[in-house]
Design a protein around this motif. Structure first.
Motif, PDB file in Angstrom:
ATOM      1  N   GLU A  15       0.827  -1.206   0.000  1.00 23.42           N
ATOM      2  CA  GLU A  15       0.000   0.000   0.000  1.00 23.42           C
ATOM      3  C   GLU A  15       0.859   1.254   0.000  1.00 23.42           C
ATOM      4  N   ARG A  18       2.279   1.811  -3.432  1.00 24.95           N
ATOM      5  CA  ARG A  18       1.284   2.396  -4.345  1.00 24.95           C
ATOM      6  C   ARG A  18       1.156   3.904  -4.105  1.00 24.95           C
ATOM      7  N   ALA A  19       1.126   4.295  -2.836  1.00 21.25           N
ATOM      8  CA  ALA A  19       1.032   5.721  -2.503  1.00 21.25           C
ATOM      9  C   ALA A  19       2.265   6.471  -3.007  1.00 21.25           C
ATOM     10  N   LEU A  21       4.134   5.640  -5.626  1.00 21.35           N
ATOM     11  CA  LEU A  21       4.030   5.753  -7.081  1.00 21.35           C
ATOM     12  C   LEU A  21       3.069   6.856  -7.499  1.00 21.35           C
ATOM     13  N   ASP A  22       1.944   6.954  -6.778  1.00 23.81           N
ATOM     14  CA  ASP A  22       0.912   7.924  -7.147  1.00 23.81           C
ATOM     15  C   ASP A  22       1.271   9.348  -6.786  1.00 23.81           C
ATOM     16  N   ASP A  23       2.184   9.529  -5.824  1.00 19.43           N
ATOM     17  CA  ASP A  23       2.465  10.884  -5.356  1.00 19.43           C
ATOM     18  C   ASP A  23       3.939  11.263  -5.536  1.00 19.43           C
ATOM     19  N   ARG A  24       4.787  10.811  -4.620  1.00 17.52           N
ATOM     20  CA  ARG A  24       6.164  11.304  -4.615  1.00 17.52           C
ATOM     21  C   ARG A  24       6.941  10.937  -5.876  1.00 17.52           C
ATOM     22  N   VAL A  26       5.857  10.453  -8.844  1.00 18.63           N
ATOM     23  CA  VAL A  26       5.381  11.280  -9.951  1.00 18.63           C
ATOM     24  C   VAL A  26       6.011  12.662  -9.878  1.00 18.63           C
ATOM     25  N   ARG A  27       6.052  13.224  -8.652  1.00 17.98           N
ATOM     26  CA  ARG A  27       6.608  14.567  -8.471  1.00 17.98           C
ATOM     27  C   ARG A  27       8.115  14.610  -8.686  1.00 17.98           C
ATOM     28  N   GLN A  29      10.050  12.150 -10.391  1.00 18.42           N
ATOM     29  CA  GLN A  29      10.521  11.147 -11.342  1.00 18.42           C
ATOM     30  C   GLN A  29      11.774  11.600 -12.082  1.00 18.42           C
TER      31      GLN A  29
END
Length: 231
Positions: A15, A18-19, A21-24, A26-27, A29
């Motif tokens: 979990e 996943r969090a 990947l979806d947040d930090r 992305v910011r 990368q």
């Protein structure tokens, strides 16, 4: 002997990933891509404790690649000892100083440290027949001697915290037994620092090399933090 069945990977970690990947991720990368391409070039090496409450990257709000972190029980640094034994912390120091060429080494102690408490508590027995921890925390003994030991009327909790501060100073002294460190520090190319994080209050203290005292890192704690501070 292998287990009868392989346990599932902890769902909490999945979990969290996943969090991430979806947040930090992305910011940041592009930063990860740059680090993958060019390698790490941290300026700061930090020696901290394994304690799960004291994450250096969280405390200092560090981005990926900013700090080279080594964690062990009670954030201890052994003295320079070139022999055939296995030296994990010493190996990391060698890599950080000679390969990465860090400019700062920080020893970060903390409040309520179990390793410091274990050394201070004469009644506590070994954790296992091998007792790796028992041997490891003997590195605290010079700090206990240097600080005068527990006072006759000193509260045990106060002694543990005082010993934690003295242990940070001892680790700094041990760092200077490494030739590569003492030489670079003498040339002004490497700087050593002591710090202490109070878990209950969030306060960070820094060692003043001139006075030998630990002083607050910031002049005033935020009011919203002060309101929940504990003694």
């Amino acid at each position: 002997m292998e287990p009868a069945s392989s346990p599932a990977f902890p769902e909490r970690l999945t979990e969290g990933y996943r969090a991430f990947l979806d947040d930090r991720f992305v910011r940041e990368q592009s930063r990860y891509e740059q680090l993958a391409e060019s390698g790490q070039t941290p300026k700061i090496m930090l020696i901290g404790c394994c304690d799960s409450r004291v994450s250096p990257e969280v405390i200092f709000d560090a981005s990926p690649g900013e700090m080279f972190v080594v964690r062990n029980v009670a954030n201890l640094v052994p003295p320079f000892s070139p022999d055939d034994q296995l030296h994990g912390t010493s190996a990391a120091l060698e890599y950080g100083v000679q390969a990465l060429k860090v400019e700062h080494i920080v020893v970060l102690g903390h409040g309520r440290c179990g390793g410091i408490r274990a050394f201070a508590d004469d009644a506590q027995g070994p954790l296992s027949p091998g007792d790796f921890i028992g041997k490891w925390i003997t590195l605290i003994e010079p700090a206990a001697v240097r600080s005068g030991g527990r006072g006759r009327n000193e509260n045990f909790e106060s002694y543990v915290e005082r010993l934690a501060l003295a242990s940070v100073q001892q680790s700094l002294a041990n760092l200077r037994t490494f030739p590569c460190i003492s030489i670079l520090e003498g040339k002004g190319r490497l700087h050593l620092h002591g710090a202490y994080f109070a878990v209950a209050t969030g306060e960070l203290m820094l060692l003043d090399p001139q006075t030998g005292q630990f002083v607050p890192a910031v002049g005033e704690m935020p009011k919203k933090v002060q309101s929940i501070r504990c003694d």
